[in-house]
Design a protein around this motif. Structure first.
Motif, PDB file in Angstrom:
ATOM      1  N   VAL A   1      17.629  -9.582  12.787  1.00  0.00           N
ATOM      2  CA  VAL A   1      16.559  -8.875  12.507  1.00  0.00           C
ATOM      3  C   VAL A   1      15.568  -8.110  13.023  1.00  0.00           C
ATOM      4  CG1 VAL A   1      14.797 -10.827  12.598  1.00  0.00           C
ATOM      5  CG2 VAL A   1      15.123  -9.248  10.593  1.00  0.00           C
ATOM      6  N   ALA A   2      15.957  -7.239  12.512  1.00  0.00           N
ATOM      7  CA  ALA A   2      15.365  -5.661  12.909  1.00  0.00           C
ATOM      8  C   ALA A   2      14.084  -5.598  12.211  1.00  0.00           C
ATOM      9  CB  ALA A   2      15.811  -4.308  12.678  1.00  0.00           C
ATOM     10  N   ASP A   3      12.471  -6.279  12.953  1.00  0.00           N
ATOM     11  CA  ASP A   3      11.684  -6.587  12.075  1.00  0.00           C
ATOM     12  C   ASP A   3      10.828  -4.911  12.011  1.00  0.00           C
ATOM     13  OD1 ASP A   3       8.959  -8.610  12.588  1.00  0.00           O
ATOM     14  OD2 ASP A   3       9.192  -7.456  10.081  1.00  0.00           O
ATOM     15  N   PHE A   4      10.383  -4.583  10.684  1.00  0.00           N
ATOM     16  CA  PHE A   4       9.642  -3.000  10.309  1.00  0.00           C
ATOM     17  C   PHE A   4       8.278  -3.824  10.070  1.00  0.00           C
ATOM     18  CE2 PHE A   4      13.673  -0.674  10.706  1.00  0.00           C
ATOM     19  CZ  PHE A   4      13.027  -0.791  11.925  1.00  0.00           C
ATOM     20  N   SER A   5       7.942  -4.880  10.010  1.00  0.00           N
ATOM     21  CA  SER A   5       6.377  -5.068   9.383  1.00  0.00           C
ATOM     22  C   SER A   5       5.304  -4.566   9.987  1.00  0.00           C
ATOM     23  CB  SER A   5       6.803  -7.201   9.334  1.00  0.00           C
ATOM     24  OG  SER A   5       6.414  -7.305  10.400  1.00  0.00           O
ATOM     25  N   SER A   6       5.266  -4.059  11.200  1.00  0.00           N
ATOM     26  CA  SER A   6       3.805  -3.869  11.560  1.00  0.00           C
ATOM     27  C   SER A   6       4.224  -2.033  11.578  1.00  0.00           C
ATOM     28  CB  SER A   6       4.647  -3.756  13.380  1.00  0.00           C
ATOM     29  OG  SER A   6       5.397  -3.296  13.622  1.00  0.00           O
ATOM     30  N   HIS A   7       4.942  -1.328  11.344  1.00  0.00           N
ATOM     31  CA  HIS A   7       4.761   0.062  10.171  1.00  0.00           C
ATOM     32  C   HIS A   7       4.222   0.466   8.824  1.00  0.00           C
ATOM     33  CE1 HIS A   7       6.944   0.911  13.970  1.00  0.00           C
ATOM     34  NE2 HIS A   7       7.453  -0.048  13.860  1.00  0.00           N
ATOM     35  N   GLU A   8       3.549  -0.857   8.608  1.00  0.00           N
ATOM     36  CA  GLU A   8       2.690  -0.800   6.870  1.00  0.00           C
ATOM     37  C   GLU A   8       2.230   0.546   7.151  1.00  0.00           C
ATOM     38  OE1 GLU A   8       0.466  -3.613   5.875  1.00  0.00           O
ATOM     39  OE2 GLU A   8       2.161  -5.032   4.693  1.00  0.00           O
ATOM     40  N   TYR A   9       1.159   1.066   8.238  1.00  0.00           N
ATOM     41  CA  TYR A   9       0.498   1.788   7.964  1.00  0.00           C
ATOM     42  C   TYR A   9       1.005   3.050   8.365  1.00  0.00           C
ATOM     43  CZ  TYR A   9      -2.727  -1.319   6.156  1.00  0.00           C
ATOM     44  OH  TYR A   9      -3.146  -2.316   5.792  1.00  0.00           O
ATOM     45  N   ASP A  10       2.139   3.067   8.952  1.00  0.00           N
ATOM     46  CA  ASP A  10       2.582   4.421   9.831  1.00  0.00           C
ATOM     47  C   ASP A  10       3.055   5.921   8.473  1.00  0.00           C
ATOM     48  OD1 ASP A  10       2.926   2.940  11.768  1.00  0.00           O
ATOM     49  OD2 ASP A  10       4.992   3.102  12.701  1.00  0.00           O
ATOM     50  N   PRO A  11       2.440   6.586   8.361  1.00  0.00           N
ATOM     51  CA  PRO A  11       2.475   7.770   7.672  1.00  0.00           C
ATOM     52  C   PRO A  11       4.065   8.052   7.360  1.00  0.00           C
ATOM     53  CG  PRO A  11       1.254   8.014   9.146  1.00  0.00           C
ATOM     54  CD  PRO A  11       1.184   7.108   9.644  1.00  0.00           C
ATOM     55  N   TYR A  12       4.522   7.748   6.195  1.00  0.00           N
ATOM     56  CA  TYR A  12       5.296   8.405   6.071  1.00  0.00           C
ATOM     57  C   TYR A  12       6.900   7.710   6.689  1.00  0.00           C
ATOM     58  CZ  TYR A  12       3.009  12.033   6.196  1.00  0.00           C
ATOM     59  OH  TYR A  12       1.900  12.916   6.205  1.00  0.00           O
ATOM     60  N   PHE A  13       6.496   6.173   6.427  1.00  0.00           N
ATOM     61  CA  PHE A  13       7.898   5.371   7.005  1.00  0.00           C
ATOM     62  C   PHE A  13       8.278   5.157   5.746  1.00  0.00           C
ATOM     63  CE2 PHE A  13       9.849   1.162   8.108  1.00  0.00           C
ATOM     64  CZ  PHE A  13       9.513   1.278  10.031  1.00  0.00           C
ATOM     65  N   MET A  14       7.148   5.050   4.133  1.00  0.00           N
ATOM     66  CA  MET A  14       7.714   4.825   3.275  1.00  0.00           C
ATOM     67  C   MET A  14       7.557   6.024   2.973  1.00  0.00           C
ATOM     68  SD  MET A  14       8.191   1.460   4.674  1.00  0.00           S
ATOM     69  CE  MET A  14       8.473   0.465   1.819  1.00  0.00           C
ATOM     70  N   LYS A  15       8.849   6.491   1.601  1.00  0.00           N
ATOM     71  CA  LYS A  15       8.799   7.267   0.776  1.00  0.00           C
ATOM     72  C   LYS A  15       7.573   7.001  -0.687  1.00  0.00           C
ATOM     73  CE  LYS A  15      12.450  10.463  -0.161  1.00  0.00           C
ATOM     74  NZ  LYS A  15      13.905  10.839   0.020  1.00  0.00           N
ATOM     75  N   ASP A  16       7.388   6.357  -1.059  1.00  0.00           N
ATOM     76  CA  ASP A  16       6.325   6.220  -1.723  1.00  0.00           C
ATOM     77  C   ASP A  16       6.320   4.754  -2.367  1.00  0.00           C
ATOM     78  OD1 ASP A  16       8.304   4.409  -2.799  1.00  0.00           O
ATOM     79  OD2 ASP A  16       9.313   5.790  -3.773  1.00  0.00           O
ATOM     80  N   THR A  17       5.521   3.911  -2.872  1.00  0.00           N
ATOM     81  CA  THR A  17       4.750   2.658  -2.429  1.00  0.00           C
ATOM     82  C   THR A  17       5.247   1.523  -2.667  1.00  0.00           C
ATOM     83  OG1 THR A  17       5.386   2.224  -5.276  1.00  0.00           O
ATOM     84  CG2 THR A  17       2.994   3.104  -4.768  1.00  0.00           C
ATOM     85  N   ILE A  18       7.503   1.477  -2.518  1.00  0.00           N
ATOM     86  CA  ILE A  18       8.398   0.302  -1.908  1.00  0.00           C
ATOM     87  C   ILE A  18       9.092   0.970  -1.659  1.00  0.00           C
ATOM     88  CG2 ILE A  18       7.047  -0.774  -4.331  1.00  0.00           C
ATOM     89  CD1 ILE A  18       9.455  -0.778  -5.622  1.00  0.00           C
TER      90      ILE A  18
END
Length: 400
Positions: free
Chosen positions: A352-369
């Motif tokens: 598993v590639a776990d990216f849960s620590s990146h909730e607050y990284d700018p532009y990790f997400m494109k929108d809300t989800i």
């Protein structure tokens, strides 16, 4: 006069009969050789709900199947389909999924290809939003359900019987299955000892086989017709770049396209929700993704892939932390999901590639989800490491 009136009807019946009676092998012979390549980024629901194209894809070592949902349609330059094409990676991601394609739908799809999964590398992207308190609902299940896959499961003798029964019990709670008198009879006979139900299933089996053969032929015609090409943001600017350089590039693009809000949401999406934003503040207090029937549905996938001998990499993407904080969605309700789903995957021995620590990284997400520019950079590296059998899949990329 009668000939004039009835001749079109007779002609139509003859044509229909011809279409039905044409041998499947003849149809397969005229399906273009490049159909699989075309389908790799089409995200065509007819392909998801069929099996011919996916069978061909799984038999071809050039393709790496990538399963997910609506995030797969965000084809920016960092999207795996575009990035690996531009960098000549030696494999082609093949996208399978669309909005509402959650665990149970993916299970049906996997069950269709059990005998092709042994030793097969594949990527599976998980979305936290699947894990609602009530699990998947009719609005998500119905548009993505495949009658062909449903009927094939009824006749599938390769799946572990106990696993098959669990899946059938769950499927019988959804209208396309329970309201299908033939299929529901076959399913109920699998999970009961009642002799009358089993006798009804025996009587229904010939009808089911005929209907299934028509669904197979329908799939072949859809495969012949093909889908449509999606707009792709192919860019040579991703070539010969380090992961750090790609992350910086993703930051720049995200900053340029997300200027009208402080949630790091792309402008075009924020414009759709802008008027509602004030009314959404603190509306998710007490919410959680930590308890959901979806975990049991997801376990069906894990069990099937393990029994089949597949080699999956699971991508655990985060939520948009700033947005979720604004709506009052508790961090505990997010952390319980991240931890539970990771433990569930690792318990089966999968990566598993776990990216849960990146909730607050700018532009990790494109929108809300949905995963965004930088999120795809992380995903690309995880996929490349996985494909090349690199041990580390928990990726660390620092852009600043």
């Amino acid at each position: 006069m009668k000939k004039v009136i009835f001749s079109p009807l007779i002609f139509a019946l003859v044509v229909l009969l011809g279409i039905v009676l044409i041998p499947n092998k003849w149809i397969e012979m005229i399906i273009p050789k490049n159909r699989v390549a075309e389908a790799a980024t089409e995200l065509n629901p007819f392909m998801f709900q069929g099996k011919y194209i996916q069978q061909k894809m799984l038999d071809d070592p050039r393709y790496l199947p990538v399963y997910g949902s609506s995030e797969l349609a965000r084809l920016d330059r960092f999207h795996p389909s575009n990035y690996f094409k531009e960098t000549h990676a030696g494999f082609t991601p093949f996208l399978i999924g669309r909005g509402g394609t959650e665990s149970l739908i993916h299970f049906l799809n996997f069950s269709e290809h059990t005998n092709q999964l042994k030793g097969k590398k594949l990527v599976f992207i998980l979305s936290p939003q699947w894990f609602q308190p009530n699990g998947t609902d009719e609005s998500h299940f119905v548009p993505n359900y495949s009658s062909l896959q449903g009927y094939d499961l009824a006749f599938n003798q390769q799946i572990n019987p106990a696993l098959k029964k669990k899946a059938i019990k769950r499927l019988l709670t959804f209208s396309p299955v329970k309201n299908d008198p033939i299929l529901s009879t076959l399913y109920k006979a699998e999970i009961t000892k009642d002799p009358w139900t089993k006798r009804k299933a025996m009587l229904a089996t010939p009808i089911a086989k005929v209907y299934r053969s028509l669904l197979i032929k329908k799939d072949l015609y859809y495969s012949l017709a093909g889908g449509f090409q999606r707009n792709r943001e192919l860019s040579p600017k991703v070539r010969q770049k380090t992961w750090k350089q790609l992350a910086v590039q993703a930051d720049h693009i995200g900053a340029r396209k997300s200027t009208n809000n402080h949630f790091f949401v792309i402008n075009s999406q924020y414009n759709h929700i802008k008027k509602m934003v004030p009314s959404l503040r603190d509306t998710k207090e007490g919410a959680s993704y930590g308890v959901s029937p979806e975990y049991d549905d997801f376990q069906l996938i894990l069990d099937l892939l393990k029994n089949a001998g597949a080699e999956p990499l699971f991508i655990s993407i985060p939520v948009n932390g700033k947005w979720y904080d604004y709506t009052g969605f508790p961090k505990e309700g997010r952390l319980s999901y991240y931890n539970r789903v990771k433990s569930q995957i690792q318990a089966e021995g999968f990566q598993v590639a776990d990216f849960s620590s990146h909730e607050y990284d700018p532009y990790f997400m494109k929108d809300t989800i949905h995963i965004g520019w930088k999120g795809w950079v992380y995903t690309d590296r995880a996929i490349k490491n996985f494909y090349q059998k690199t041990a580390t899949v928990n990726v660390v990329v620092r852009s600043k």
